[in-house]
Write an enzyme that holds these catalytic residues in place. Structure first.
Site, PDB file in Angstrom:
ATOM      1  N   ALA A  72       0.822  -1.159   0.045  1.00 37.94           N
ATOM      2  CA  ALA A  72       0.035  -0.097   0.096  1.00 37.94           C
ATOM      3  C   ALA A  72       0.882   1.074  -0.106  1.00 37.94           C
ATOM      4  O   ALA A  72       1.830   1.392   0.499  1.00 37.94           O
ATOM      5  CB  ALA A  72      -0.834   0.156   0.950  1.00 37.94           C
ATOM      6  N   GLY A 118       0.039  -4.927   0.842  1.00 41.89           N
ATOM      7  CA  GLY A 118      -1.181  -5.034  -0.468  1.00 41.89           C
ATOM      8  C   GLY A 118      -0.734  -5.328  -1.775  1.00 41.89           C
ATOM      9  O   GLY A 118      -1.472  -5.800  -2.191  1.00 41.89           O
ATOM     10  N   GLU A 121      -1.224  -9.118  -1.175  1.00 44.41           N
ATOM     11  CA  GLU A 121      -2.670  -9.229  -1.198  1.00 44.41           C
ATOM     12  C   GLU A 121      -3.466  -8.909  -2.731  1.00 44.41           C
ATOM     13  O   GLU A 121      -4.333  -9.985  -2.748  1.00 44.41           O
ATOM     14  CB  GLU A 121      -3.507  -8.231  -0.243  1.00 44.41           C
ATOM     15  CG  GLU A 121      -3.067  -8.541   1.317  1.00 44.41           C
ATOM     16  CD  GLU A 121      -3.436  -7.174   2.186  1.00 44.41           C
ATOM     17  OE1 GLU A 121      -4.101  -7.678   3.211  1.00 44.41           O
ATOM     18  OE2 GLU A 121      -3.144  -6.443   1.853  1.00 44.41           O
ATOM     19  N   GLU A 141       3.189  -5.967   7.920  1.00 40.68           N
ATOM     20  CA  GLU A 141       2.308  -5.203   8.535  1.00 40.68           C
ATOM     21  C   GLU A 141       2.405  -5.053   9.977  1.00 40.68           C
ATOM     22  O   GLU A 141       2.495  -4.125  10.793  1.00 40.68           O
ATOM     23  CB  GLU A 141       0.822  -5.220   8.353  1.00 40.68           C
ATOM     24  CG  GLU A 141       0.298  -4.887   6.874  1.00 40.68           C
ATOM     25  CD  GLU A 141       0.357  -5.569   5.756  1.00 40.68           C
ATOM     26  OE1 GLU A 141       0.236  -5.299   4.693  1.00 40.68           O
ATOM     27  OE2 GLU A 141       1.113  -6.729   5.960  1.00 40.68           O
TER      28      GLU A 141
END
Length: 267
Positions: A72, A118, A121, A141
Site C-alpha cells: 500500500a 497490499g 494481497e 504489517e
C-alpha cells in the site's frame, strides 16, 4: 497498447493485449509500485473494460521495475487522519481486489523481486501465481503495529496451511519463492529474468480453455468451500449440466475425436 491512468504522461497502469491474454502492469516503478488511488482506479477501469472484450480470455497482473509491489502507498496512509479514513482506504483496496477475484476470466500474478503487504494481497486475489526464484512474498504489517487489511488474513489461510499463514502474519517475516512454492502460495517458479514470459505462457494455457467453463470453474472453487459438501456437490452438478448444453462442449468432444485442438467460442 492501451494505458489506463489518472495522467496521460505517467500512467499508473499499462495494459497490453496479445494472443488472447491481457497483461496489466503496475507502473509506478519509482515508488516500487505502491498501491493507492491511482493504481486502484486504473485497475478497476481496466477490469470493467476487459470484462466483455472477446479478445481477452485471461489476465496477467505484473509490476514494472524491480518488484511486483512494495504494498500500500504509505504516503496515502500518512494522510489518513484517523481510523475512519484508514478504513475507507482499505475498503477501497478490498473492493478492487474482490473485482480481480470475481473477474470471469482467469488471472495470473507475475511476481518478481518482492510482493509485500497490499502487493501480496493483490496477488492473492488472482487465481494463480508465478514467482521468480529470487522473489520474496510477505505481509510485514505486524512490524508496523498493524495487520494486513486487504483480505490478507482471510485469503492466506484459505490458500496455504493455517499455521504457515499465522507465521507470516504474526511475525511479518516473508517467505522466499522456493518455500512459497512448496506450501502452495506460488503455483510455478521461473528464472528471475523470465517471470513475465512464464506467466504469459501459463495464462495462454488458461486462455485456450472454454470461456464459460473457465468462469464456472472459478466460481465453483471459490464458492464451494463456503458450502457444506452436499450443497457443493449439488452446485457442481447443476453447473456441469448447464455446460453440457453449450456449443463449446460439442466442439470439445468433436475436437477430441478428430485429434485436434478445440476452437472454443464461448457459446
Amino acid at each position: 497498447m492501451t494505458d489506463a491512468s489518472t495522467s496521460a504522461a505517467t500512467p499508473a497502469l499499462t495494459s497490453e493485449i496479445r494472443d488472447r491474454v491481457a497483461v496489466l502492469t503496475l507502473n509506478r516503478p519509482d515508488k516500487l509500485n505502491a498501491i493507492g488511488a491511482p493504481v486502484l482506479d486504473a485497475l478497476e477501469a481496466e477490469l470493467d473494460r476487459l470484462r466483455d472484450d472477446d479478445r481477452v480470455r485471461a489476465l496477467v497482473i505484473a509490476g514494472a521495475g524491480r518488484a511486483f509491489s512494495a504494498g500500500a502507498d504509505l504516503d496515502e496512509i500518512d494522510r489518513c487522519t484517523g481510523p475512519y479514513d484508514f478504513r475507507a482506504f482499505v475498503h477501497r483496496m478490498t473492493d478492487v481486489y474482490d473485482q480481480v477475484q470475481e473477474f470471469p476470466k482467469p488471472s495470473v500474478a507475475a511476481i518478481h523481486g518482492f510482493a509485500f503487504g497490499g502487493g501480496l494481497e493483490l496477488s492473492l486475489a488472482c487465481d494463480l501465481r508465478v514467482a521468480g526464484r529470487g522473489a520474496r512474498l510477505g505481509v510485514p504489517e505486524m512490524k508496523l503495529g498493524v495487520l494486513p487489511g486487504a483480505a490478507g488474513t482471510q485469503r492466506l489461510p484459505r490458500l496455504i496451511p493455517p499455521g504457515i499463514a499465522k507465521q507470516m502474519i504474526l511475525t511479518g517475516e516473508p517467505l522466499g519463492a522456493e518455500r512459497a512454492h512448496a506450501v502452495g502460495l506460488v503455483n510455478a517458479l521461473a528464472p528471475d529474468d523470465n517471470v513475465l514470459a512464464a506467466a504469459r505462457e501459463l495464462a495462454g494455457l488458461l486462455a485456450a480453455g472454454a470461456p464459460r467453463a473457465l468462469a464456472a470453474g472459478k466460481q465453483l472453487v471459490d464458492r464451494g468451500p463456503g458450502m457444506d459438501l452436499a450443497a457443493g456437490i449439488a452446485y457442481e452438478r447443476e453447473t456441469v449440466s448447464v455446460l453440457f448444453s453449450t456449443q463449446d462442449r460439442e466442439e470439445g468432444l468433436k475436437a477430441f475425436k478428430e485429434r485436434r485442438p478445440p476452437r472454443f467460442t464461448g457459446r
